[in-house]
Design an enzyme around this catalytic site. Structure first.
Site, mmCIF file in Angstrom:
data_model
loop_
_atom_site.group_PDB
_atom_site.id
_atom_site.type_symbol
_atom_site.label_atom_id
_atom_site.label_comp_id
_atom_site.label_asym_id
_atom_site.label_seq_id
_atom_site.Cartn_x
_atom_site.Cartn_y
_atom_site.Cartn_z
ATOM 1 N N TYR A 46 0.849 -1.202 0.000
ATOM 2 C CA TYR A 46 0.000 0.000 0.000
ATOM 3 C C TYR A 46 0.875 1.239 0.000
ATOM 4 O O TYR A 46 1.833 1.305 0.767
ATOM 5 C CB TYR A 46 -0.893 0.024 1.250
ATOM 6 N N GLU A 48 -0.494 4.842 -0.386
ATOM 7 C CA GLU A 48 -1.275 6.077 -0.571
ATOM 8 C C GLU A 48 -0.381 7.297 -0.433
ATOM 9 O O GLU A 48 0.419 7.380 0.501
ATOM 10 C CB GLU A 48 -2.395 6.194 0.467
ATOM 11 N N ASP A 193 -6.999 13.401 -25.316
ATOM 12 C CA ASP A 193 -7.127 12.004 -24.891
ATOM 13 C C ASP A 193 -6.457 11.170 -25.975
ATOM 14 O O ASP A 193 -7.059 10.833 -26.988
ATOM 15 C CB ASP A 193 -8.610 11.640 -24.739
ATOM 16 N N THR A 220 -4.221 5.764 -21.958
ATOM 17 C CA THR A 220 -4.031 4.450 -21.353
ATOM 18 C C THR A 220 -2.591 4.031 -21.655
ATOM 19 O O THR A 220 -1.949 4.585 -22.547
ATOM 20 C CB THR A 220 -5.004 3.409 -21.933
ATOM 21 N N LYS A 223 -2.123 0.347 -24.873
ATOM 22 C CA LYS A 223 -2.433 0.236 -26.304
ATOM 23 C C LYS A 223 -1.119 0.369 -27.077
ATOM 24 O O LYS A 223 -0.272 -0.526 -26.986
ATOM 25 C CB LYS A 223 -3.468 1.292 -26.708
ATOM 26 N N ARG A 229 -2.073 -2.692 -18.343
ATOM 27 C CA ARG A 229 -3.360 -1.987 -18.350
ATOM 28 C C ARG A 229 -3.312 -0.911 -17.276
ATOM 29 O O ARG A 229 -3.030 -1.199 -16.114
ATOM 30 C CB ARG A 229 -4.508 -2.953 -18.064
#
Ligand code: DSN
Length: 426
Positions: A46, A48, A193, A220, A223, A229
């Site tokens: 973790y 954060e 985008d 993203t 691609k 991903r």
């Protein structure tokens, strides 16, 4: 693996990928190094916060990993800042909307059937419930030219807070200079985008919107960037402590975006994915990635020409990027869903696609969408596109002939096995 059911499915998927060819323009094959980072023990952690500013202890390695990913992304796209924590493309786009616009504000994006993405305000989505989306689209579907005059008229009338340049099924190059002029005239933040073409931008095969005055670029990472991903948000402006509130100015966008991603809409970042993003960005910085992206475009041009030669009606009559949309209903009287299923049978994977102002419904649309990033990673060249286009046509023509489809399936398989997946190499 101890879980044999899952192991068998992983093996089956590997076989499917090896024995077929991936023509979905938003998919790709990652390297062994990207897979290794994704499958690493960073998934246990973790983190954060941001490098050097975390809520939990034990961050001496995660901090370095995230900082490497940030630095490599900034170098790739020439931005002042990069947020590498966004889990995927939709939340990355939402993070920009929430960072800059208030509920009820107007956002301008491409008409969905002309190529815009669902996150650019499809009715029923959360952003569409919160913001007022207005549209621009193509002036001429035969050339793909965007109607910039109409875009300016609508922008002046509706005063969008954000103008989005971006798409998921538009095969032509956008004129970023014209977007910037319109954005400047109405005082909108310019957001690119680039999910589909970020790899082509990173590889310098296509222009970078950040060089034309865009403030933000989302993408993203899986691609054309050929990473895990996930997503990335690059922005220009002043980078300051994300834990201190800043004024809502364009110059503060990097900090406004960081604060929106965490704690605005996400909790702990996925450090194994960030490690894999860092690996992919490192790969994209190498000269061979530029060769790869140029080859994607050469293959795309070749495939478009071969398809048109065989009677496929392509939306905009060609492509400037890695993808093309074929109106199979107009060309051969078959809808996109049936075409997708028939091509799946022979080992060519692509997706059904609505065409501009499509009279047919989205689940049985007029078109198919295909592209060359994944097969270029496999090593296919322009000369192979003749074969691919030929198989697509033969499968569509022989759609009721199972024997012929089986024989095409064997041809595709024999051919594909000559091109190993990148994770099978080295
Ligand atoms: N699903 C992606 C695509 O295929 O274009 C975009 O979200």
């Amino acid at each position: 693996m101890k879980d044999e059911l899952i192991e068998d499915l992983i093996k089956a998927e590997e076989k499917r990928q090896r024995e077929g060819l991936e023509l979905i323009p938003s998919e790709n094959y990652v390297s062994r190094d990207v897979l290794t980072a994704m499958g690493s023990i960073f998934t246990n952690k973790y983190s954060e916060g941001f490098p050097g500013k975390r809520y939990y202890g034990g961050q001496e390695n995660t901090d370095q990993i995230e900082q490497l990913a940030i630095d490599r992304a900034k170098q790739l796209f020439g931005s002042d800042h990069a947020n590498v924590q966004s889990h995927s493309g939709a939340p990355a786009n939402e993070a920009v909307y929430y960072a800059w616009a208030e509920p009820g504000d107007t956002i301008m994006g491409m008409e969905l059937s002309h190529g815009g993405h669902l996150t650019h305000g499809r009715p029923g989505t959360m952003p569409a419930k919160i913001f007022n989306f207005v549209r621009y689209g193509m002036k001429d579907i035969e050339t793909g030219e965007i109607d910039y005059d109409e875009m300016l008229v609508v922008a002046k009338k509706t005063k969008p807070k954000i103008i989005i340049a971006g798409f998921s099924s538009y095969p032509r190059q956008l004129d970023y200079k014209k977007f910037a002029e319109i954005g400047d005239e109405v005082g909108a933040v310019l957001m690119a985008d680039m999910a589909h073409i970020a790899g082509l931008i990173a590889g310098k095969a296509l222009p970078n919107p950040l060089d034309f005055g865009f403030h933000v670029m989302t993408t993203t990472t899986h691609k054309t960037l050929r990473g895990p991903r996930g997503a990335l948000i690059c922005s220009n402006g002043q980078v300051s402590n994300p834990f201190k509130a800043v004024d809502k100015t364009v110059d503060n966008l990097p900090t406004l975006i960081d604060r929106t991603v965490f704690p605005g809409i996400q909790g702990g970042p996925h450090m194994h994915t960030i490690a894999a993003k860092a690996v992919a960005f490192g790969e994209a910085l190498r000269p061979e990635f530029q060769t790869y992206t140029r080859q994607i475009l050469k293959n795309s041009q070749a495939l478009a020409a071969q398809l048109m030669k065989r009677g496929f009606k392509l939306v905009t009559n060609g492509t400037d990027n890695h993808m093309m949309v074929a109106d199979v209903m107009a060309s051969f009287g078959i809808d996109g869903k049936d075409a997708e299923e028939i091509l799946d049978k022979i080992g060519l994977t692509l997706n059904k696609q609505i065409t501009p102002d499509d009279p047919l419904p989205p689940y049985k649309p007029s078109g198919i969408r295909l592209g060359t990033p994944a097969m270029t990673t496999r090593g296919l060249k322009e000369s192979d596109m003749d074969l691919i286009a030929g198989w697509i046509l033969q499968a569509i023509q022989s759609r009721n002939d199972e024997k012929k489809l089986n024989s095409l399936r064997n041809e595709v398989k024999t051919f594909a096995l000559d091109f190993p997946l990148p994770n099978e190499l080295a």
